[in-house]
Scaffold this active site. Structure first.
Site, PDB file in Angstrom:
ATOM      1  N   THR A 129       0.819  -1.217   0.000  1.00 32.09           N
ATOM      2  CA  THR A 129       0.000   0.000   0.000  1.00 32.09           C
ATOM      3  C   THR A 129       0.853   1.269   0.000  1.00 32.09           C
ATOM      4  O   THR A 129       1.954   1.287   0.572  1.00 32.09           O
ATOM      5  CB  THR A 129      -0.897  -0.020   1.258  1.00 32.09           C
ATOM      6  OG1 THR A 129      -1.509   1.265   1.414  1.00 32.09           O
ATOM      7  CG2 THR A 129      -0.117  -0.322   2.531  1.00 32.09           C
ATOM      8  N   ASP A 130       0.286   2.345  -0.549  1.00 36.66           N
ATOM      9  CA  ASP A 130       0.971   3.654  -0.497  1.00 36.66           C
ATOM     10  C   ASP A 130       1.074   4.171   0.938  1.00 36.66           C
ATOM     11  O   ASP A 130       1.882   5.065   1.220  1.00 36.66           O
ATOM     12  CB  ASP A 130       0.257   4.678  -1.397  1.00 36.66           C
ATOM     13  CG  ASP A 130      -1.198   4.934  -1.033  1.00 36.66           C
ATOM     14  OD1 ASP A 130      -1.703   4.324  -0.075  1.00 36.66           O
ATOM     15  OD2 ASP A 130      -1.837   5.758  -1.731  1.00 36.66           O
ATOM     16  N   GLU A 131       0.262   3.602   1.848  1.00 38.03           N
ATOM     17  CA  GLU A 131       0.284   4.117   3.226  1.00 38.03           C
ATOM     18  C   GLU A 131       1.624   3.871   3.920  1.00 38.03           C
ATOM     19  O   GLU A 131       1.905   4.487   4.937  1.00 38.03           O
ATOM     20  CB  GLU A 131      -0.858   3.504   4.040  1.00 38.03           C
ATOM     21  CG  GLU A 131      -2.206   3.930   3.509  1.00 38.03           C
ATOM     22  CD  GLU A 131      -3.355   3.757   4.497  1.00 38.03           C
ATOM     23  OE1 GLU A 131      -3.116   3.574   5.696  1.00 38.03           O
ATOM     24  OE2 GLU A 131      -4.505   3.821   4.030  1.00 38.03           O
ATOM     25  N   TYR A 153      -1.828  -0.368  11.003  1.00 37.99           N
ATOM     26  CA  TYR A 153      -2.022  -1.025   9.700  1.00 37.99           C
ATOM     27  C   TYR A 153      -0.805  -0.800   8.808  1.00 37.99           C
ATOM     28  O   TYR A 153      -0.176  -1.747   8.325  1.00 37.99           O
ATOM     29  CB  TYR A 153      -3.287  -0.492   9.009  1.00 37.99           C
ATOM     30  CG  TYR A 153      -3.338  -0.819   7.528  1.00 37.99           C
ATOM     31  CD1 TYR A 153      -3.511  -2.127   7.091  1.00 37.99           C
ATOM     32  CD2 TYR A 153      -3.172   0.185   6.560  1.00 37.99           C
ATOM     33  CE1 TYR A 153      -3.530  -2.436   5.729  1.00 37.99           C
ATOM     34  CE2 TYR A 153      -3.192  -0.119   5.205  1.00 37.99           C
ATOM     35  CZ  TYR A 153      -3.366  -1.428   4.790  1.00 37.99           C
ATOM     36  OH  TYR A 153      -3.366  -1.735   3.447  1.00 37.99           O
ATOM     37  N   LYS A 157       2.266  -3.342   7.542  1.00 39.92           N
ATOM     38  CA  LYS A 157       2.428  -3.587   6.107  1.00 39.92           C
ATOM     39  C   LYS A 157       3.868  -3.242   5.682  1.00 39.92           C
ATOM     40  O   LYS A 157       4.475  -3.948   4.886  1.00 39.92           O
ATOM     41  CB  LYS A 157       1.441  -2.744   5.282  1.00 39.92           C
ATOM     42  CG  LYS A 157      -0.012  -3.175   5.354  1.00 39.92           C
ATOM     43  CD  LYS A 157      -0.294  -4.528   4.718  1.00 39.92           C
ATOM     44  CE  LYS A 157      -0.226  -4.502   3.208  1.00 39.92           C
ATOM     45  NZ  LYS A 157      -0.596  -5.819   2.610  1.00 39.92           N
TER      46      LYS A 157
HETATM   47  P1  NAD Z   1      -9.999  -7.070   2.153  1.00 39.84           P
HETATM   48  O1  NAD Z   1     -10.047  -6.721   3.595  1.00 39.84           O
HETATM   49  O2  NAD Z   1     -11.198  -6.879   1.313  1.00 39.84           O
HETATM   50  O3  NAD Z   1      -9.581  -8.600   1.991  1.00 39.84           O
HETATM   51  C1  NAD Z   1      -8.541  -9.199   2.728  1.00 39.84           C
HETATM   52  C2  NAD Z   1      -8.630 -10.702   2.502  1.00 39.84           C
HETATM   53  O4  NAD Z   1      -7.566 -11.335   3.218  1.00 39.84           O
HETATM   54  C3  NAD Z   1      -9.941 -11.307   3.030  1.00 39.84           C
HETATM   55  O5  NAD Z   1     -10.449 -12.238   2.111  1.00 39.84           O
HETATM   56  C4  NAD Z   1      -9.520 -11.987   4.320  1.00 39.84           C
HETATM   57  O6  NAD Z   1     -10.335 -13.099   4.664  1.00 39.84           O
HETATM   58  C5  NAD Z   1      -8.101 -12.419   3.960  1.00 39.84           C
HETATM   59  N1  NAD Z   1      -7.246 -12.619   5.153  1.00 39.84           N
HETATM   60  C6  NAD Z   1      -7.075 -11.764   6.183  1.00 39.84           C
HETATM   61  N2  NAD Z   1      -6.210 -12.288   7.074  1.00 39.84           N
HETATM   62  C7  NAD Z   1      -5.814 -13.477   6.565  1.00 39.84           C
HETATM   63  C8  NAD Z   1      -4.908 -14.483   7.005  1.00 39.84           C
HETATM   64  N3  NAD Z   1      -4.259 -14.361   8.161  1.00 39.84           N
HETATM   65  N4  NAD Z   1      -4.730 -15.563   6.223  1.00 39.84           N
HETATM   66  C9  NAD Z   1      -5.399 -15.716   5.056  1.00 39.84           C
HETATM   67  N5  NAD Z   1      -6.279 -14.813   4.593  1.00 39.84           N
HETATM   68  C10 NAD Z   1      -6.476 -13.698   5.338  1.00 39.84           C
HETATM   69  O7  NAD Z   1      -8.751  -6.314   1.577  1.00 39.84           O
HETATM   70  P2  NAD Z   1      -8.466  -5.620   0.169  1.00 39.84           P
HETATM   71  O8  NAD Z   1      -8.938  -4.244   0.220  1.00 39.84           O
HETATM   72  O9  NAD Z   1      -8.915  -6.529  -0.901  1.00 39.84           O
HETATM   73  O10 NAD Z   1      -6.871  -5.562   0.203  1.00 39.84           O
HETATM   74  C11 NAD Z   1      -6.083  -6.637  -0.322  1.00 39.84           C
HETATM   75  C12 NAD Z   1      -4.620  -6.271  -0.218  1.00 39.84           C
HETATM   76  O11 NAD Z   1      -4.361  -5.078  -0.952  1.00 39.84           O
HETATM   77  C13 NAD Z   1      -4.129  -6.014   1.199  1.00 39.84           C
HETATM   78  O12 NAD Z   1      -2.833  -6.571   1.321  1.00 39.84           O
HETATM   79  C14 NAD Z   1      -4.082  -4.504   1.304  1.00 39.84           C
HETATM   80  O13 NAD Z   1      -3.113  -4.083   2.232  1.00 39.84           O
HETATM   81  C15 NAD Z   1      -3.718  -4.132  -0.109  1.00 39.84           C
HETATM   82  N6  NAD Z   1      -4.171  -2.796  -0.545  1.00 39.84           N
HETATM   83  C16 NAD Z   1      -5.486  -2.438  -0.385  1.00 39.84           C
HETATM   84  C17 NAD Z   1      -5.890  -1.200  -0.845  1.00 39.84           C
HETATM   85  C18 NAD Z   1      -7.335  -0.725  -0.697  1.00 39.84           C
HETATM   86  O14 NAD Z   1      -7.604   0.443  -0.957  1.00 39.84           O
HETATM   87  N7  NAD Z   1      -8.272  -1.558  -0.324  1.00 39.84           N
HETATM   88  C19 NAD Z   1      -4.973  -0.330  -1.449  1.00 39.84           C
HETATM   89  C20 NAD Z   1      -3.649  -0.741  -1.587  1.00 39.84           C
HETATM   90  C21 NAD Z   1      -3.262  -1.987  -1.143  1.00 39.84           C
HETATM   91  O1  DAU Z   2      -4.169   4.095   0.427  1.00 44.53           O
HETATM   92  C1  DAU Z   2      -4.370   2.719   0.388  1.00 44.53           C
HETATM   93  C2  DAU Z   2      -5.188   2.301   1.577  1.00 44.53           C
HETATM   94  O2  DAU Z   2      -6.500   2.808   1.367  1.00 44.53           O
HETATM   95  C3  DAU Z   2      -5.235   0.792   1.788  1.00 44.53           C
HETATM   96  O3  DAU Z   2      -3.946   0.328   2.060  1.00 44.53           O
HETATM   97  C4  DAU Z   2      -6.189   0.444   2.937  1.00 44.53           C
HETATM   98  O4  DAU Z   2      -6.297  -0.961   3.076  1.00 44.53           O
HETATM   99  C5  DAU Z   2      -7.550   1.032   2.643  1.00 44.53           C
HETATM  100  O5  DAU Z   2      -8.428   0.796   3.731  1.00 44.53           O
HETATM  101  C6  DAU Z   2      -7.435   2.525   2.371  1.00 44.53           C
HETATM  102  O6  DAU Z   2      -7.083   3.232   3.569  1.00 44.53           O
HETATM  103  P1  DAU Z   2      -7.778   4.630   3.969  1.00 44.53           P
HETATM  104  O7  DAU Z   2      -7.652   4.807   5.420  1.00 44.53           O
HETATM  105  O8  DAU Z   2      -7.312   5.715   3.080  1.00 44.53           O
HETATM  106  O9  DAU Z   2      -9.304   4.258   3.538  1.00 44.53           O
HETATM  107  P2  DAU Z   2     -10.700   4.510   4.244  1.00 44.53           P
HETATM  108  O10 DAU Z   2     -11.749   4.079   3.277  1.00 44.53           O
HETATM  109  O11 DAU Z   2     -10.766   3.944   5.625  1.00 44.53           O
HETATM  110  O12 DAU Z   2     -10.740   6.079   4.378  1.00 44.53           O
HETATM  111  C7  DAU Z   2     -10.587   6.925   3.243  1.00 44.53           C
HETATM  112  C8  DAU Z   2     -10.614   8.353   3.729  1.00 44.53           C
HETATM  113  O13 DAU Z   2     -11.934   8.652   4.218  1.00 44.53           O
HETATM  114  C9  DAU Z   2      -9.684   8.627   4.897  1.00 44.53           C
HETATM  115  O14 DAU Z   2      -9.188   9.960   4.789  1.00 44.53           O
HETATM  116  C10 DAU Z   2     -10.587   8.529   6.114  1.00 44.53           C
HETATM  117  C11 DAU Z   2     -11.901   9.045   5.583  1.00 44.53           C
HETATM  118  N1  DAU Z   2     -13.114   8.455   6.225  1.00 44.53           N
HETATM  119  C12 DAU Z   2     -13.228   7.105   6.276  1.00 44.53           C
HETATM  120  C13 DAU Z   2     -14.331   6.525   6.860  1.00 44.53           C
HETATM  121  C14 DAU Z   2     -14.447   5.006   6.947  1.00 44.53           C
HETATM  122  C15 DAU Z   2     -14.119   9.285   6.716  1.00 44.53           C
HETATM  123  O15 DAU Z   2     -14.020  10.515   6.650  1.00 44.53           O
HETATM  124  N2  DAU Z   2     -15.211   8.703   7.300  1.00 44.53           N
HETATM  125  C16 DAU Z   2     -15.360   7.363   7.415  1.00 44.53           C
HETATM  126  O16 DAU Z   2     -16.375   6.898   7.979  1.00 44.53           O
END
Ligand code: NAD
Ligand code: DAU
Length: 341
Positions: A129-131, A153, A157
């Protein structure tokens, strides 16, 4: 290609699995613990495909990983498995540490033991992730930007990423990392900003904006991020990191107002609530390196958001069981209020 996709029942992992089977003809085995965020429904359109297999298990469980590897005979492991919600990591960091640190270690050890040589060498792709770079007020992060994670988180990561890199440097494991910006699209669990706001807007619930809502996120559609990971898997250089950012940056308030318009909700539903502790102000990624591998994002945010709102409107079979299940209790703990029944 034969792939082991860990965490493939989640939002992005299931998008990737679908793409690899249906568009690339790969044989995919998903290993997934099925946490609250992992759902077999996300993969239901692959369930009858002979190229698709599912194994339930955790990546930190050595036996489960060995069993999945035996079932998959993979040429590559792609690891999506993670706890992914920043707010949950602030409230309860435990599983973030075990999944990201121990889980990634167990997978890397399995890959190291299994790895072949030459063109048969097993590739390992870590989805990150970019985070991990922290917050940036101006400009964009590149792959050379220092790691400065803010939350449990992103810190865990980042730790996983460093471990992956150590396996390349120490053991020569052909490991690569792909770091994405904020994903959105179908099948995203409604704890995240966009699906949370869509469902709350449709139900007439309050739309809880953290702080002033002027935090900026670099939105990428999940199909574009999944495709970038596919490019890294096929064409990336072992040992390298590739950033994949979306084409548009938006302030949270802009996103929420657009959702209000698209759903026909009321602006008065928007409520500013207590800010997230340690809230990163802005993310922005340069994707030049992965673009040089032939990837580019295809979905602009306005169009992707409209499609995403339509998908949630049309697919209540998917989110109703979530919204009426454990998610309600989570919502009450996190926001101190009850969702409309
Ligand atoms: P998600 O929460 O929708 O899915 C995570 C999946 O991992 C689920 O199916 C869960 O059951 C599985 N999981 C969790 N812990 C596990 C374990 N210990 N063993 C096996 N499976 C396990 O997440 P997502 O949004 O699809 O993110 C997927 C990946 O991409 C993550 O690594 C996340 O850090 C990365 N990522 C997400 C975002 C985003 O915006 N959602 C952005 C950049 C990177
Ligand atoms: O940047 C990549 C990341 O993006 C991934 O690695 C993470 O897994 C994914 O959850 C996401 O993280 P963020 O914290 O950026 O996403 P989130 O959807 O939780 O929040 C997006 C923005 O919105 C953040 O600035 C917080 C704000 N927010 C979020 C929620 C849930 C609100 O203002 N209100 C809310 O209720």
């Amino acid at each position: 290609m034969k792939l082991l996709v860990c965490g493939g029942a989640g939002f992005i992992g299931s998008t990737f699995a679908r793409q690899r089977v249906q568009e690339h003809g790969d044989e995919v085995t998903v290993l997934d613990k099925l946490t609250y965020a992992g759902r077999e429904e996300n993969l239901q359109d692959l369930a009858d495909d002979p190229r698709f297999h599912f194994v339930r298990g955790a990546i930190e469980d050595r036996e489960a990983v060995a069993g999945a590897i035996e079932a998959a005979s993979p040429q590559a492991i792609v690891n999506f498995a993670a706890e992914t919600h920043v707010d949950r990591s602030i409230a309860e960091p435990d599983t973030f540490v075990s999944t990201h640190a121990l889980g990634t270690y167990v997978l890397l050890e399995a890959a190291r033991t299994l790895r072949g040589t030459g063109e048969h060498a097993l590739r390992y792709v870590q989805v990150s992730t970019d985070e991990v770079y922290g917050s940036i007020e101006e400009g964009t992060f590149t792959e050379h930007s220092p790691l400065a994670p803010s939350s449990p988180y992103s810190a865990t990561k980042a730790g996983a990423d460093l471990l992956v890199q150590s396996y390349f440097h120490t053991y020569g494991l052909p490991a690569l990392i792909c770091r994405g910006s904020n994903n959105y699209g179908p099948y995203q669990y409604p704890e995240k900003l966009i699906p949370l706001m869509i469902l709350n807007a449709l139900y007439g619930d309050a739309l809880p904006v953290y702080g002033d809502g002027m935090q900026v996120r670099n939105w990428i559609h999940a199909t574009d991020f999944a495709a970038a990971i596919g490019h890294v898997l096929e064409h990336g250089q072992p040992g390298e990191v590739y950033n994949a950012g979306g084409p548009d940056e938006e302030a949270n308030m802009t996103v929420v107002r657009r959702i209000v318009e698209l759903t026909g909700a009321q602006e008065s539903q928007i409520e500013h609530v207590t800010d997230r502790p340690g809230h990163d102000r802005r993310y922005s990624l340069s994707s030049e390196k992965v673009r040089a591998l032939g990837w580019s994002p295809g979905v602009r945010f306005d169009e992707g958001l409209e499609q995403t709102v339509s998908w949630y409107r049309d697919n209540d079979w998917w989110w109703q069981p979530i919204r009426s299940g454990d998610y309600r209790a989570y919502y009450e703990r996190q926001y101190g209020r009850t969702l409309q029944p």
